[in-house]
Scaffold this motif. Structure first.
Motif: not given
Length: 159
Positions: A109-123
């Motif tokens: 969701l966050a479009g993080d190229p590293n695929g860190d799920p935490e930034s998507s969860r936060h967003l």
């Protein structure tokens, strides 16, 4: 196929009665929220960044003292691409109604190229907090507050 991850939560209180809140939440298609979208969806702006989503209520049921609505937040520019799926639960809370949201978000969701799920969860949590606040505000706008409640609505907080 996009992987969904858990950890999306928010809650708030509306000072409208549970009966009034349920009547609104059980309205098919939620015409009271956002703007009309394609094929029975609604378009809503969520979060501090004001991202637009297509919202679809796929199920809404009342059972006893609990009403549950399954809500899908879809990509606006890619038709019916799921981004967040949550269950919104309404329950009586003194003279008002507690709205609780919990569910899943796509890992990217966050479009993080590293695929860190935490930034998507936060967003995603930011978006669902915004959603639950809008739902509570619309319920109060449509049905007013219960008798005897004049205090301001409690702001949402992460669960």
């Amino acid at each position: 196929y996009t992987e969904l991850i858990q950890g999306v939560h928010a809650e708030t209180i509306t000072f409208s009665s549970y009966e009034d809140a349920c009547e609104i939440a059980l309205t098919p298609g939620w015409p009271w929220l956002g703007a009309a979208g394609l094929q029975g969806t609604r378009e809503v702006e969520l979060g501090g960044a004001r991202r637009r989503f297509r919202l679809r209520v796929s199920e809404a049921q009342a059972r006893g003292h609990t009403t549950a609505c399954t809500i899908e937040l879809l990509e606006l520019d890619r038709l019916f691409t799921l981004r967040i799926r949550v269950a919104l639960t309404l329950q009586p809370n003194n003279s008002g109604t507690r709205l609780t949201v919990g569910g899943l978000v796509v890992r990217d969701l966050a479009g993080d190229p590293n695929g860190d799920p935490e930034s998507s969860r936060h967003l995603a949590n930011e978006y669902v907090r915004s959603l639950v606040e809008q739902v509570a505000e619309e319920i109060e706008r449509l049905k007013g507050r219960s008798e005897g409640t004049t205090r301001p609505r409690v702001p949402t907080r992460p669960k």
